[in-house]
Design a protein around this motif. Structure first.
Motif, PDB file in Angstrom:
ATOM      1  N   ALA A   1      40.885  33.452  35.903  1.00  0.00           N
ATOM      2  CA  ALA A   1      39.800  32.910  36.726  1.00  0.00           C
ATOM      3  C   ALA A   1      40.000  33.215  38.206  1.00  0.00           C
ATOM      4  O   ALA A   1      39.082  33.692  38.892  1.00  0.00           O
ATOM      5  CB  ALA A   1      39.685  31.409  36.495  1.00  0.00           C
ATOM      6  N   GLU A   2      41.184  32.947  38.728  1.00  0.00           N
ATOM      7  CA  GLU A   2      41.405  33.165  40.155  1.00  0.00           C
ATOM      8  C   GLU A   2      41.351  34.647  40.510  1.00  0.00           C
ATOM      9  O   GLU A   2      40.940  35.012  41.613  1.00  0.00           O
ATOM     10  CB  GLU A   2      42.746  32.562  40.571  1.00  0.00           C
ATOM     11  CG  GLU A   2      42.768  31.035  40.498  1.00  0.00           C
ATOM     12  CD  GLU A   2      41.628  30.400  41.307  1.00  0.00           C
ATOM     13  OE1 GLU A   2      41.343  30.892  42.424  1.00  0.00           O
ATOM     14  OE2 GLU A   2      41.033  29.438  40.809  1.00  0.00           O
ATOM     15  N   ALA A   3      41.768  35.513  39.589  1.00  0.00           N
ATOM     16  CA  ALA A   3      41.676  36.945  39.839  1.00  0.00           C
ATOM     17  C   ALA A   3      40.215  37.379  39.931  1.00  0.00           C
ATOM     18  O   ALA A   3      39.856  38.236  40.762  1.00  0.00           O
ATOM     19  CB  ALA A   3      42.399  37.715  38.744  1.00  0.00           C
ATOM     20  N   LEU A   4      39.353  36.823  39.080  1.00  0.00           N
ATOM     21  CA  LEU A   4      37.927  37.129  39.135  1.00  0.00           C
ATOM     22  C   LEU A   4      37.342  36.710  40.481  1.00  0.00           C
ATOM     23  O   LEU A   4      36.639  37.482  41.142  1.00  0.00           O
ATOM     24  CB  LEU A   4      37.201  36.423  37.986  1.00  0.00           C
ATOM     25  CG  LEU A   4      35.675  36.344  38.082  1.00  0.00           C
ATOM     26  CD1 LEU A   4      35.057  37.729  38.198  1.00  0.00           C
ATOM     27  CD2 LEU A   4      35.106  35.600  36.879  1.00  0.00           C
ATOM     28  N   LEU A   5      37.635  35.494  40.912  1.00  0.00           N
ATOM     29  CA  LEU A   5      37.078  34.991  42.164  1.00  0.00           C
ATOM     30  C   LEU A   5      37.595  35.806  43.350  1.00  0.00           C
ATOM     31  O   LEU A   5      36.847  36.096  44.292  1.00  0.00           O
ATOM     32  CB  LEU A   5      37.417  33.515  42.330  1.00  0.00           C
ATOM     33  CG  LEU A   5      36.872  32.590  41.228  1.00  0.00           C
ATOM     34  CD1 LEU A   5      37.311  31.149  41.470  1.00  0.00           C
ATOM     35  CD2 LEU A   5      35.352  32.672  41.138  1.00  0.00           C
ATOM     36  N   GLU A   6      38.866  36.199  43.301  1.00  0.00           N
ATOM     37  CA  GLU A   6      39.421  37.012  44.376  1.00  0.00           C
ATOM     38  C   GLU A   6      38.764  38.391  44.414  1.00  0.00           C
ATOM     39  O   GLU A   6      38.498  38.939  45.500  1.00  0.00           O
ATOM     40  CB  GLU A   6      40.929  37.161  44.201  1.00  0.00           C
ATOM     41  CG  GLU A   6      41.621  37.985  45.275  1.00  0.00           C
ATOM     42  CD  GLU A   6      41.495  37.386  46.662  1.00  0.00           C
ATOM     43  OE1 GLU A   6      41.679  38.137  47.645  1.00  0.00           O
ATOM     44  OE2 GLU A   6      41.197  36.174  46.782  1.00  0.00           O
ATOM     45  N   ALA A   7      38.477  38.971  43.250  1.00  0.00           N
ATOM     46  CA  ALA A   7      37.791  40.265  43.201  1.00  0.00           C
ATOM     47  C   ALA A   7      36.400  40.157  43.819  1.00  0.00           C
ATOM     48  O   ALA A   7      35.937  41.082  44.504  1.00  0.00           O
ATOM     49  CB  ALA A   7      37.702  40.759  41.759  1.00  0.00           C
ATOM     50  N   VAL A   8      35.709  39.035  43.591  1.00  0.00           N
ATOM     51  CA  VAL A   8      34.390  38.829  44.202  1.00  0.00           C
ATOM     52  C   VAL A   8      34.520  38.756  45.718  1.00  0.00           C
ATOM     53  O   VAL A   8      33.746  39.372  46.470  1.00  0.00           O
ATOM     54  CB  VAL A   8      33.734  37.552  43.647  1.00  0.00           C
ATOM     55  CG1 VAL A   8      32.442  37.243  44.399  1.00  0.00           C
ATOM     56  CG2 VAL A   8      33.441  37.706  42.158  1.00  0.00           C
ATOM     57  N   ARG A   9      35.515  38.025  46.202  1.00  0.00           N
ATOM     58  CA  ARG A   9      35.709  37.910  47.645  1.00  0.00           C
ATOM     59  C   ARG A   9      36.087  39.242  48.288  1.00  0.00           C
ATOM     60  O   ARG A   9      35.732  39.517  49.432  1.00  0.00           O
ATOM     61  CB  ARG A   9      36.780  36.849  47.943  1.00  0.00           C
ATOM     62  CG  ARG A   9      36.306  35.414  47.730  1.00  0.00           C
ATOM     63  CD  ARG A   9      37.326  34.423  48.242  1.00  0.00           C
ATOM     64  NE  ARG A   9      38.484  34.334  47.357  1.00  0.00           N
ATOM     65  CZ  ARG A   9      38.626  33.435  46.386  1.00  0.00           C
ATOM     66  NH1 ARG A   9      37.668  32.550  46.155  1.00  0.00           N
ATOM     67  NH2 ARG A   9      39.710  33.417  45.642  1.00  0.00           N
ATOM     68  N   ARG A  10      36.793  40.083  47.552  1.00  0.00           N
ATOM     69  CA  ARG A  10      37.257  41.354  48.112  1.00  0.00           C
ATOM     70  C   ARG A  10      36.187  42.438  48.108  1.00  0.00           C
ATOM     71  O   ARG A  10      36.164  43.298  48.992  1.00  0.00           O
ATOM     72  CB  ARG A  10      38.480  41.850  47.351  1.00  0.00           C
ATOM     73  CG  ARG A  10      39.738  41.021  47.557  1.00  0.00           C
ATOM     74  CD  ARG A  10      40.884  41.558  46.732  1.00  0.00           C
ATOM     75  NE  ARG A  10      41.216  42.936  47.079  1.00  0.00           N
ATOM     76  CZ  ARG A  10      42.088  43.689  46.413  1.00  0.00           C
ATOM     77  NH1 ARG A  10      42.701  43.203  45.354  1.00  0.00           N
ATOM     78  NH2 ARG A  10      42.337  44.926  46.809  1.00  0.00           N
ATOM     79  N   THR A  11      35.323  42.458  47.096  1.00  0.00           N
ATOM     80  CA  THR A  11      34.393  43.572  46.931  1.00  0.00           C
ATOM     81  C   THR A  11      32.952  43.250  47.316  1.00  0.00           C
ATOM     82  O   THR A  11      32.148  44.163  47.494  1.00  0.00           O
ATOM     83  CB  THR A  11      34.403  44.082  45.476  1.00  0.00           C
ATOM     84  OG1 THR A  11      33.967  43.010  44.606  1.00  0.00           O
ATOM     85  CG2 THR A  11      35.805  44.516  45.060  1.00  0.00           C
ATOM     86  N   GLY A  12      32.589  41.976  47.406  1.00  0.00           N
ATOM     87  CA  GLY A  12      31.218  41.618  47.751  1.00  0.00           C
ATOM     88  C   GLY A  12      30.183  42.190  46.820  1.00  0.00           C
ATOM     89  O   GLY A  12      29.233  42.850  47.239  1.00  0.00           O
ATOM     90  N   PRO A  13      30.305  41.947  45.520  1.00  0.00           N
ATOM     91  CA  PRO A  13      29.371  42.565  44.564  1.00  0.00           C
ATOM     92  C   PRO A  13      27.986  41.936  44.634  1.00  0.00           C
ATOM     93  O   PRO A  13      27.834  40.764  45.003  1.00  0.00           O
ATOM     94  CB  PRO A  13      30.024  42.277  43.216  1.00  0.00           C
ATOM     95  CG  PRO A  13      30.746  40.986  43.432  1.00  0.00           C
ATOM     96  CD  PRO A  13      31.263  41.047  44.845  1.00  0.00           C
ATOM     97  N   ALA A  14      26.987  42.720  44.270  1.00  0.00           N
ATOM     98  CA  ALA A  14      25.639  42.177  44.145  1.00  0.00           C
ATOM     99  C   ALA A  14      25.454  41.489  42.799  1.00  0.00           C
ATOM    100  O   ALA A  14      24.607  40.604  42.656  1.00  0.00           O
ATOM    101  CB  ALA A  14      24.610  43.287  44.308  1.00  0.00           C
TER     102      ALA A  14
END
Length: 305
Positions: free
Chosen positions: A222-235
């Motif tokens: 879960a935390e890896a997913l949220l960190e990936a969102v914060r790092r990449t700014g996906p649409a």
């Protein structure tokens, strides 16, 4: 000869008895002697029936092989209603493309060369979406029904087929052409989710459309997913769940609420909860639930452009 073709001796005898595809020479004691031309005809018969051509039509085309060269199997769908694993038993599968029938038969024979050839052909000729919905997915479902109904007898067939389907999809997803610029889509399996083939189909479909994506695969914490969102700014973030026990609505909401960017220009992704694990669950604000691969690709493309 049966070993060479990858079929049973009974099948070879049946082709000879029913369709006249037999050896040119016979000796005393009923010994068969197969000439090179006989072998060519038999191999054409095996190839055509493996790709779903009805045996009678396959025999006619195979016998023409010696005169005109290797035939091409018909490519139009037809109704049959029989289990693609076993032509002799009834199946509720409905319309079956010849390519799907051929793929499942080749998988049952563990014929990796034929499986790979069929998958490459359908992806190149039909595109990812049609190949997945009309050939790959029905074949995978048939494989699952087969081993589920007979214990673990055919589990190796499903594993072999899954690996080759993944390989065919990855060949498209890993195309060297650079995608369009802009925020990507993230493709993620839930923390306890080990199935990734549908996500791989999405990745291949996005690559085919030239859209940017990041594929993280199965069992992403879960935390890896949220960190990936914060790092990449996906649409867009697609979260796959194959079974209800892997679907986590709280994590889906947390993902939809995760912001990216500096103060005054922050954005949040649209989350797509995909897979049968989300069935019966109402999506929350900022969360979509696509029903099929074409719909998912259209939604993601709209969000990315």
């Amino acid at each position: 000869m049966a070993r060479r073709l990858g079929v049973s001796p009974t099948t070879v005898r049946s082709w000879e008895r029913r369709y006249g595809i037999g050896p040119a020479l016979r000796e005393t004691g009923h010994h068969r002697r197969w000439s090179p031309q006989d072998v060519t005809v038999l191999e054409a018969m095996r190839r055509l029936t493996a790709r779903g051509v009805p045996p009678g039509e396959a025999a006619r085309l195979a016998l023409d092989t010696a005169r005109t060269g290797p035939p091409q199997p018909p490519g139009t769908p037809y109704r049959d209603g029989r289990d693609p694993f076993d032509p002799g038993t009834a199946s509720p599968a409905g319309p079956v493309r010849p390519e799907c029938r051929g793929l499942t038969r080749a998988a049952v024979r563990l014929d990796t060369v034929e499986v790979a050839l069929i998958l490459r052909q359908v992806v190149d000729e039909m595109g990812v979406v049609a190949a997945w919905t009309e050939v790959m997915m029905p074949a995978l479902r048939a494989a699952g029904r087969k081993w589920a109904g007979e214990g673990e007898r055919y589990v190796e067939v499903e594993h072999l087929l899954s690996w080759h389907v993944s390989t065919a999809l990855r060949r498209v997803a890993d195309r060297p052409e650079p995608p369009r610029s802009g925020p990507p889509a993230l493709l993620v399996g839930m923390p306890a989710e080990l199935h990734t083939l549908p996500l791989e189909a999405v990745a291949a479909g996005l690559a085919e459309r030239g859209l940017p994506y990041r594929m993280f695969g199965a069992a992403v914490p879960a935390e890896a997913l949220l960190e990936a969102v914060r790092r990449t700014g996906p649409a867009a973030v697609m979260i796959w769940s194959q079974a209800k026990h892997t679907a986590d609505r709280v994590l889906a909401r947390r993902t939809a609420e995760t912001a990216w960017g500096g103060r005054g220009s922050r954005s949040r992704p649209v989350v797509l909860t995909a897979g049968p694990g989300w069935a019966g669950r109402q999506p929350g604000t900022g969360i979509l639930r696509p029903r099929d691969l074409p719909g998912a690709l259209d939604r993601i493309e709209h969000l990315l452009t």
